[in-house]
Design a protein around this motif. Sequence first.
Motif, mmCIF file in Angstrom:
data_model
loop_
_atom_site.group_PDB
_atom_site.id
_atom_site.type_symbol
_atom_site.label_atom_id
_atom_site.label_comp_id
_atom_site.label_asym_id
_atom_site.label_seq_id
_atom_site.Cartn_x
_atom_site.Cartn_y
_atom_site.Cartn_z
ATOM 1 N N ARG A 147 0.826 -1.209 0.000
ATOM 2 C CA ARG A 147 0.000 0.000 0.000
ATOM 3 C C ARG A 147 0.859 1.258 0.000
ATOM 4 N NH1 ARG A 147 1.685 1.329 4.838
ATOM 5 N NH2 ARG A 147 0.526 0.884 6.751
ATOM 6 N N GLY A 148 2.049 1.182 0.568
ATOM 7 C CA GLY A 148 2.967 2.314 0.493
ATOM 8 C C GLY A 148 3.462 2.543 -0.924
ATOM 9 N N ARG A 149 3.697 1.445 -1.654
ATOM 10 C CA ARG A 149 4.142 1.566 -3.034
ATOM 11 C C ARG A 149 3.052 2.172 -3.913
ATOM 12 N NH1 ARG A 149 4.572 -1.735 -7.771
ATOM 13 N NH2 ARG A 149 3.421 -3.417 -6.752
ATOM 14 N N ILE A 150 1.791 1.861 -3.625
ATOM 15 C CA ILE A 150 0.699 2.451 -4.399
ATOM 16 C C ILE A 150 0.671 3.962 -4.196
ATOM 17 C CG2 ILE A 150 -1.814 2.625 -4.587
ATOM 18 C CD1 ILE A 150 -1.981 -0.368 -4.174
ATOM 19 N N VAL A 151 0.874 4.428 -2.976
ATOM 20 C CA VAL A 151 0.931 5.871 -2.728
ATOM 21 C C VAL A 151 2.069 6.493 -3.538
ATOM 22 C CG1 VAL A 151 1.365 7.656 -0.995
ATOM 23 C CG2 VAL A 151 -0.134 5.722 -0.444
ATOM 24 N N ASP A 152 3.241 5.836 -3.535
ATOM 25 C CA ASP A 152 4.366 6.329 -4.335
ATOM 26 C C ASP A 152 4.001 6.413 -5.812
ATOM 27 O OD1 ASP A 152 6.037 6.592 -2.155
ATOM 28 O OD2 ASP A 152 7.006 4.650 -2.430
ATOM 29 N N ALA A 188 -5.976 -1.494 4.156
ATOM 30 C CA ALA A 188 -4.944 -0.981 3.248
ATOM 31 C C ALA A 188 -5.513 0.109 2.348
ATOM 32 C CB ALA A 188 -4.371 -2.122 2.410
ATOM 33 N N ARG A 189 -6.732 -0.121 1.834
ATOM 34 C CA ARG A 189 -7.363 0.868 0.963
ATOM 35 C C ARG A 189 -7.610 2.177 1.730
ATOM 36 N NH1 ARG A 189 -10.314 -0.113 -3.702
ATOM 37 N NH2 ARG A 189 -10.655 -2.306 -3.144
#
Length: 312
Positions: free
Chosen positions: A50-55, A131-132
């Motif tokens: 989920r951190g990678r999605i923010v990135d 996570a969402r």
Amino acid sequence: MIYSFSEGRMFRKCQRYWYYSKRLASPTARDPLRREAYLLGKLQSIYAWRGRIVDQVIEKIVVPCLQRKTQITLQTALQGAKTIFDLQLDFALKRRIFEPGFKASAHEDDLAALFCMEYGQPPTPDEIEKARAEINTALSNLFQSPQFQEIRDSIKSAYRITAQCPITFPYAGATVRAVPDLICLFQGSPPLIIDWKVHMFGMHDYYQQLVCYAITLVSCGPHKGLPGELRRCPAHEVRLVEAQLLTNEARPHVIDQDDVLEVENRMAAEIHQMLMAVDDRDSKDLTAEDFPTTNRLGACATCNFRKLCWKN
């Protein structure tokens, strides 16, 4: 040898993990073991994913709009995050990285592989929704929180911003590589490096990694995306900010020349240890037994390469 600060941390934690990840794994090798190591290296925890999605949302949606000087809204970012989340969740639940002929380059937007799918059970609905929700919270804080107003103002006032820009320079017998989340350049003032973090507790201090980014930024060779005058800026003058998006905290790091020297010494020591461990041998001449396993309690429980290591 390619060295990064995260690789140095990895080597300190477990030399055998480093071997599997950086010496054995290969996306093109015909050897099934090397291929398996490459695929296992793609696994992520739900939290890292989920951190990678923010990135990715910041890099692929937010920054391009800012570069074009076009308006970007929170709603646009959240919708983009939802699309990426749904695509990658479907990819991960189907374990598609293990499909015959898988190539990461063909899955720039939908690629995801979850650790729990290989070493446990699929994520529960509650874990998925959490996570969402945390992705939405992180992006909402970035766009709306007063804590990040100065960061937003700095980004808007920069004459050039670059996301996920690989930079390198030769050092201590290796090539140091860094990929800062965001580099902001200004007329008449030092550059700014911003590192996005998406942790619930946000207690870990990443200042040494940021110092490494500063050293690499001002030491890198000719770069089409970065002006030459950066080389005249001392590393300790580069401004560094760690943006903890979930805990709603912006952490500026003020460094001095002693901090730079400390990180340079750490980098040199880790590079020396890696070079000594490899002993000028090609990867094909190395084996897992050449690299000791960790003695850190609990490290094996979260190791991507556990099945290879324990089988060995």
